[in-house]
Write a protein that holds these residues in place. Structure first.
Motif, PDB file in Angstrom:
ATOM      1  N   GLU A 146       0.828  -1.213   0.000  1.00 34.64           N
ATOM      2  CA  GLU A 146       0.000   0.000   0.000  1.00 34.64           C
ATOM      3  C   GLU A 146       0.858   1.256   0.000  1.00 34.64           C
ATOM      4  N   ASP A 147       2.014   1.192   0.672  1.00 33.59           N
ATOM      5  CA  ASP A 147       2.917   2.338   0.692  1.00 33.59           C
ATOM      6  C   ASP A 147       3.461   2.627  -0.707  1.00 33.59           C
ATOM      7  N   VAL A 157       1.982   1.864  -3.530  1.00 32.56           N
ATOM      8  CA  VAL A 157       0.894   2.408  -4.336  1.00 32.56           C
ATOM      9  C   VAL A 157       0.691   3.882  -4.024  1.00 32.56           C
ATOM     10  N   ALA A 158       0.706   4.217  -2.736  1.00 33.84           N
ATOM     11  CA  ALA A 158       0.512   5.614  -2.334  1.00 33.84           C
ATOM     12  C   ALA A 158       1.627   6.509  -2.856  1.00 33.84           C
ATOM     13  N   ALA A 159       2.824   5.964  -2.975  1.00 37.13           N
ATOM     14  CA  ALA A 159       3.967   6.732  -3.475  1.00 37.13           C
ATOM     15  C   ALA A 159       3.993   6.803  -4.998  1.00 37.13           C
ATOM     16  N   GLY A 160       3.036   6.161  -5.650  1.00 34.76           N
ATOM     17  CA  GLY A 160       2.984   6.204  -7.106  1.00 34.76           C
ATOM     18  C   GLY A 160       3.932   5.258  -7.806  1.00 34.76           C
ATOM     19  N   ASP A 174       0.712   0.511  -9.560  1.00 31.08           N
ATOM     20  CA  ASP A 174      -0.717   0.677  -9.740  1.00 31.08           C
ATOM     21  C   ASP A 174      -1.405  -0.653  -9.459  1.00 31.08           C
TER      22      ASP A 174
END
Length: 352
Positions: free
Chosen positions: A24-25, A27-30, A33
């Motif tokens: 999740e980290d 994904v949150a950092a881009g 995907d």
């Protein structure tokens, strides 16, 4: 390569740092995907914020010696393997590991074979022990820390995430004490022409990190696929994976459908890579169940092979006499399969 009846893996250990990066980290950092998450099949990765790669390898080595109940003086040879930066330039991490585990006078090797190095070190150690009966035991260690800025553990390669860890195994000629595994056989297959995949489109450079500011394995792989297509690698990989399984099982004196072969442990690659390259061969060749242990660790570089041996011992329901296979591969490219057995003596010990 058949090893006889008395070559044993005394014990095998994995040492993980306490910190983690969750998917999740990323994904949150881009960095990932939704499609990337599905292709990886990971929940998170162990991350070292403090320990260097050889320090983690040494920690795993000390744990192995302690678990065996041995003095470090029993270790006659130390083989250390890695794929990424070890904390210093123009330096010998294998000597550091040997000294840190208390075996400063052991014969020391650094084995460089990509992510397959631990398997090849196991093979080299077996040959050493056969050639020098008085050598004692061989300690094989791996250690990698995939830290920025030189590497991004989530995006530096296709289809896998890189986790930090040290692993270790003690190989010896069996005695009266308990052992984790009997090493029955090991087979390897190389296709050296595929080394081009890891450098395609790049000239030879004069210094490290000259092609980019961080390790980017995607760029040369993409260039290679554009030039040669995906089918070339997929065909060679499938053929080589099949061959090492068949050869290792044959060298162990077994049939592929032997009911004692319970499991085969796959490399800690992303789910998509395993489904594309390994699983079809497993389903075609073996009746054994394929196990994937990497969902919460990711790819450990050279450490996958030994970590899988540890997880087979600790997490798979195996009885004395049961057999498991461990398979691995490393760019660019060698594949290896080992056949191990839970020692038969353990059955007698349980009945006493």
């Amino acid at each position: 390569m058949k090893f006889g009846n008395d070559l044993r893996i005394k014990t095998v250990t994995t040492w993980f740092p306490p910190d983690r990066e969750n998917v999740e980290d990323a994904v949150a950092a881009g960095k990932l995907d939704t499609e990337d998450v599905d292709r990886l099949g990971l929940t998170g990765l162990p991350v070292s914020t403090r320990w260097s790669a050889p320090e983690m390898a040494a920690a795993a080595g000390r744990d192995a010696i302690s678990r065996a109940g041995w003095s470090p003086s029993n270790v006659g040879v130390v083989m250390h393997t890695w794929i990424y930066h070890q904390g210093h330039d123009m330096w010998s991490p294998p000597h550091f590991v040997a000294n840190e585990v208390g075996a400063p006078n052991a014969l020391v090797y650094g084995v460089q074979q990509g992510c397959n190095a631990a398997a090849l070190a196991l093979q080299l150690a077996a040959l050493h022990l056969d050639a020098e009966p008085g050598l004692g035991a061989a300690l094989i260690t791996t250690g990698d820390r995939f830290a920025p800025p030189g590497m991004d553990r989530w995006t530096s390669d296709y289809g896998l995430g890189f986790g930090d860890a040290g692993t270790a195994a003690l190989l010896h000629h069996g005695d009266s004490g308990p052992d984790d595994w009997a090493l029955l056989s090991l087979a390897s297959e190389t296709e050296a022409a595929l080394e081009l995949m890891m450098r395609h489109g790049n000239d030879f450079s004069a210094a490290p990190m000259s092609h980019s500011s961080s390790i980017d394995l995607r760029r040369p792989k993409k260039s290679y696929v554009e030039a040669y297509g995906k089918d070339k690698f997929t065909s060679i990989a499938g053929r080589s994976i099949r061959k090492v399984i068949v050869d290792a099982v044959r060298d162990a004196g077994l049939r592929l459908d032997d009911p004692r072969i319970k499991y085969i442990a796959l490399p800690r690659l992303g789910a998509y890579l395993l489904d594309a390259n390994y699983v079809p061969v497993m389903n075609d060749v073996l009746k054994a169940e394929a196990l994937q242990f990497g969902a919460d660790t990711g790819h450990l570089g050279c450490g996958d092979f030994l970590a899988n041996l540890a997880d087979l011992r600790d997490r798979a329901p195996l009885e004395p006499g049961d057999i498991a296979l461990v398979i691995g591969g490393g760019a660019a490219w060698t594949w290896t399969c080992a056949v191990v057995q839970v020692p038969q003596e353990q059955a007698a010990e349980r009945s006493d």
